[in-house]
Design an enzyme around this catalytic site. Structure first.
Site, PDB file in Angstrom:
ATOM      1  N   GLU A 133       0.857  -1.259   0.022  1.00  0.00           N
ATOM      2  CA  GLU A 133       0.012  -0.027  -0.020  1.00  0.00           C
ATOM      3  C   GLU A 133       0.785   1.299  -0.056  1.00  0.00           C
ATOM      4  OE1 GLU A 133      -2.581  -0.510   3.286  1.00  0.00           O
ATOM      5  OE2 GLU A 133      -4.059  -1.811   2.038  1.00  0.00           O
ATOM      6  N   GLU A 147      -6.671  -6.593  -2.637  1.00  0.00           N
ATOM      7  CA  GLU A 147      -7.035  -7.052  -0.851  1.00  0.00           C
ATOM      8  C   GLU A 147      -8.864  -7.001  -1.027  1.00  0.00           C
ATOM      9  OE1 GLU A 147      -5.380  -4.940   1.981  1.00  0.00           O
ATOM     10  OE2 GLU A 147      -3.146  -5.343   1.474  1.00  0.00           O
TER      11      GLU A 147
END
Length: 886
Positions: free
Chosen positions: A485, A551
């Site tokens: 991320e 995700e």
């Protein structure tokens, strides 16, 4: 912050430590270690590493392992995975680093080397820093640092003349250790080190008290002659667009290796490799005290057996033997590498605005899993890796993403992925949580400071290059990722992208970070990463998330037997739903909270099945939710294949400790129903039902058009009475999904009062079922009132041993009976009744229609001396029974 850039290419190629794939003569030092706390040792390493120093009062040590695994083995701490035991173990942040700083010592036999023989010590992983001594001499000039940097020492001149040697290491914890204050990665300062970050705590794990300090990976002795073959590199090129079957056009194999001459004279010889009974050789002269990179002539492999991702084709592996012959005659050293012939490419899908991956020229719809680590305390084994990756193969997945808060996975992990056809995205050690993506009051340093982590950038890059060399030959390794991320700091990102990966690999896609726009342009449809909790099934079908979602997931509480393994009896209390207007909405036991129960949990999703009456009832109904959630997730994404999506990666499929947050099997390798729901929803040829528009669809994840099939839809009421809903001849193109007919009015009418069962089947010309799916649908009020009243079905069970460690279980439901709904099969010890784990079922949580039968194959691990196991079967309307295996 230490910056020692630019990163020199010659250093990249020649000076990294190595660990052999399979060497000519090597053995592991994995038993007989002893250890002692540094507080109890006054002497230095020079004295401790001498055979005359007594370690009689030292305790046995676990190597590979950590201080905590050693303490657990010696019964000095309680099992931190059970109940609240982890809170009873002192945390290093409170005790100080010395508390978990330990000496490790190992006595081993190794005779003085013969003429021209060289002996090497390899350490594949120490966390976090260490000094290394052998027979009274220090081997490392300065203290080694870095969890992900291998060490290699030529110990030829340091071996004892009598063959009795002592190795001693003092191992220091990371610095800083981080404050486990409840944040993701605690206060974030653990990320100042080049180490894994989850050890300071995350939302799916409590802190690891010693931060996994220890000799956590293999220690090996290797013997060579004059020349040491290091870091072989194999590249395979498969031009064109291929298919798994038939004669193949040629493929190209490129091989290189580093040759180290540690002697004081030049050596001439031949570097050669053999692959598929063909040999390629090259004459080489190596200067004294030098390491040289040698590239051999390309091999054109005729009619190669190609390696494919799971469900798309087979995974054949070739043995490549690489050796150096002194003067072309005497074998000095050799390495054996398993090679999968495949080429991985990528291209931008302009329709979805996301990247799609191609293998051997064919685009692959990626069905992936986010992987944390096998065991939070680093207790790895090839058998556990194999079992966990087999579960993922059995779920019809084809991709594993190794999350950046953990580690570069071990070669044994990749060996299992090679075997089972699981592509891998490997993150480096950066996460948005600890490395400054967000303003976070739980973090010690501000956002800008955290963006500069880790402190030692040179160590990060050295470690990254070393780990690339360690795993780059695995065919399963498909992509590198800069971090979770968030990108690494700019200088690290530039070095990885422009120098290290092109030089040391050069064949794989590098993703700057896990949800980068270059992977998935993330403004389409307003979606996003996640969500991570239970969702209405319609959400997976109708709500558009990112076009390659890195995700997205749900939950996964285990059944009653799973919960009993880590929850004390007094804490086996089902959560109580207090209503949407209450704050909080659920009343949850404190131990459940400690083990990361989601908080946005099952209870409100279980109520349509009837409010749970006990913990057993809660766990049983939770499995219905698990199955439905994960089947619906993958069906929803597959239905929009190449339209909305090029792939998705589930967050997450497994837990490295006894967490209740996001898992399809528990820490003890016991699957919950979600595993089989996902297995169903991910099937390569799959028939399915869209709950939003009541359409029946099929999906074909193969490279061939599927023809001559009949799609049959049938409804069953709670008494077992069937109603035909239609049938149609099916043809479906390669790698596509297709709608066939709606079931709106007829299905709603049948479901109105009590709900209904829906059976979908694809039949071939012989009327054999080649794909099936079975749904339970709610009544007009959204409840499963019919299930709550479902009468028992007289299910008949027969179990027989069909081969060693393999059982066939046949379930039969007589005609005229209700559906035998949602049956869990377990293989158990005949005397204790405990489940045998791991076990692998061809299917589970199955429903048997009236007048039909189904055979389930079970493979399990044989226990030496144990009697033949038994089988238990328990369903929604089938009382639990135990059956002897014949």
């Amino acid at each position: 912050m230490k910056h020692k850039l630019p990163f020199l290419l010659s250093f990249l190629f020649l000076n990294f430590f190595h660990f052999p794939a399979t060497s000519q003569t090597s053995y592991e030092l994995n038993a007989g270690w002893k250890c002692q706390s540094i507080a109890k040792v006054k002497e230095n390493g020079h004295a401790i590493s001498k055979a005359t120093y007594s370690t009689a009062t030292w305790q046995p040590a676990v190597v590979p392992g950590t201080v905590l695994t050693t303490q657990l083995a010696n019964q000095q701490i309680p099992d931190p995975f059970y109940g609240m035991n982890n809170q009873r173990i002192p945390d290093i942040y409170t005790t100080g680093r010395d508390y978990y700083t330990y000496w490790f010592a190992k006595d081993f036999q190794e005779a003085p080397p013969q003429k021209n023989e060289q002996v090497w010590l390899h350490l594949r992983g120490v966390n976090y820093s260490c000094d290394v001594f052998l027979n009274g001499q220090k081997l490392n000039d300065k203290t080694h640092e870095g969890m992900f940097l291998r060490q290699s020492y030529n110990i030829t001149q340091h071996l004892a003349k009598d063959g009795k040697n002592r190795l001693a290491l003092v191992v220091f914890p990371p610095d800083p250790v981080g404050n486990p204050n409840g944040g993701q990665g605690g206060d974030g300062t653990i990320a100042k080190n080049v180490t894994h970050q989850y050890v300071a705590g995350w939302d799916w794990i409590q802190p690891i008290r010693d931060r996994n300090t220890g000799i956590w990976d293999k220690v090996t002795i290797e013997k060579t002659q004059l020349i040491n073959v290091k870091n072989p590199h194999i590249i395979t090129l498969v031009p064109g667009k291929r298919k798994p079957e038939g004669t193949q056009a040629p493929a190209t194999v490129k091989v290189s290796a580093e040759l180290e001459n540690s002697t004081d004279k030049k050596v001439t010889g031949v570097l050669q490799y053999t692959l598929d009974r063909k040999t390629v050789s090259q004459k080489v002269t190596l200067p004294a005290k030098a390491t040289q990179l040698v590239r051999l002539k390309d091999l054109v492999l005729q009619n190669p057996k190609l390696w494919w991702p799971n469900t798309y084709g087979a995974q054949p592996l070739y043995h490549l033997q690489l050796r150096f012959l002194v003067n072309g005659k005497t074998v000095s050293d050799e390495e054996t590498v398993q090679v999968g012939i495949r080429e991985i490419q990528r291209e931008w899908n302009v329709h979805t605005r996301s990247m799609q991956v191609l293998v051997n020229g064919q685009k692959i719809f990626l069905k992936g899993a986010n992987w944390i680590i096998s065991d939070a305390m680093l207790r790895f084994s090839p058998a556990r890796y194999d079992a966990e990756l087999r579960f993922h193969r059995d779920m019809n997945l084809n991709l594993m993403r190794v999350w950046g808060g953990a580690l570069v996975e071990r070669p044994e992990f990749f060996e299992a992925c090679d075997k089972y056809g699981l592509l891998v995205i490997q993150d480096f050690w950066i996460t948005g949580d600890a490395n400054g993506k967000w303003v976070d009051p739980m973090k010690k340093d501000d956002q800008w400071t955290r963006r500069k982590y880790p402190d030692d950038h040179h160590l990060f890059l050295t470690s990254a290059a070393d780990q690339v060399k360690m795993i780059r030959n695995h065919p399963s390794l498909a992509m590198w990722c800069g971090g979770n991320e968030i990108t690494p700091p700019k200088d690290l990102l530039t070095a990885l992208e422009d120098s290290i990966l092109p030089s040391l690999d050069g064949t794989r896609w590098f993703i700057p970070y896990s949800n980068a726009d270059s992977m998935s342009f993330n403004s389409i449809g307003g979606g996003g990463d996640g969500p991570y909790t239970i969702q209405p099934i319609s959400q997976f079908w109708a709500y558009r998330t990112w076009p390659f979602n890195s995700e997205v997931g749900s939950v996964g509480v285990g059944d009653m037997e799973s919960l009993q393994r880590f929850l004390p009896k007094e804490n086996l209390i089902a959560p109580q739903y207090l209503g949407p207007n209450s704050k909080p909405t659920e009343k949850v036991d404190s131990v459940w909270h400690y083990h990361n129960y989601t908080g946005v949990g099952y209870e409100q999703h279980l109520l349509p099945y009837g409010a749970p009456t006990s913990i057993e009832d809660f766990a049983r109904k939770a499995q219905l939710v698990n199955y439905d959630q994960y089947r619906g997730l993958m069906e929803g994404f597959s239905s929009h294949m190449w339209d909305w999506y090029t792939g998705t990666i589930i967050w997450k499929t497994q837990n490295p400790w006894t967490s209740m947050r996001g898992q399809l099997y528990d820490y003890y390798l016991d699957p919950n129903a979600g595993l089989y729901g996902l297995r169903n929803g991910s099937a390569p040829l799959h028939i399915m039902f869209d709950p939003v528009d009541s359409m029946v669809l099929a999906v074909n994840n193969s490279f061939e058009i599927k023809r001559d099939m009949m799609l049959v839809a049938t409804a069953y009421d709670m008494a077992g009475k069937s109603t035909s809903l239609g049938q149609v001849i099916v043809e479906i193109g390669a790698s596509t999904s297709k709608k066939y007919f709606p079931l709106k009015g007829s299905l709603r009418k049948l479901a109105k009062d009590k709900g209904v069962f829906l059976s979908l089947r694809l039949l071939n010309l012989e009327k054999n079922c080649i794909s099936s799916n079975f749904y339970w649908l709610a009544d007009a009020k959204g409840t499963y009132s019919g299930l709550q009243e479902l009468t028992n079905a007289p299910l008949q069970v027969a179990a027989k041993q069909s081969a060693k460690s393999k059982i066939e279980v046949t379930l039969s439901n007589p005609a005229g009976q209700p559906v035998a709904f949602f049956n869990r099969i377990s293989v158990v010890h005949s005397l204790t009744g405990q489940r045998l784990l791991p076990a692998f079922y061809s299917d589970n949580y199955v429903s048997i229609l009236p007048g039909e039968k189904q055979t389930i194959t079970v493979e399990y691990t044989t226990i030496a001396g144990a009697p033949l196991p038994s089988i238990t079967v328990e369903g929604w309307n089938v009382p639990k029974q135990t059956y002897l295996v014949k």
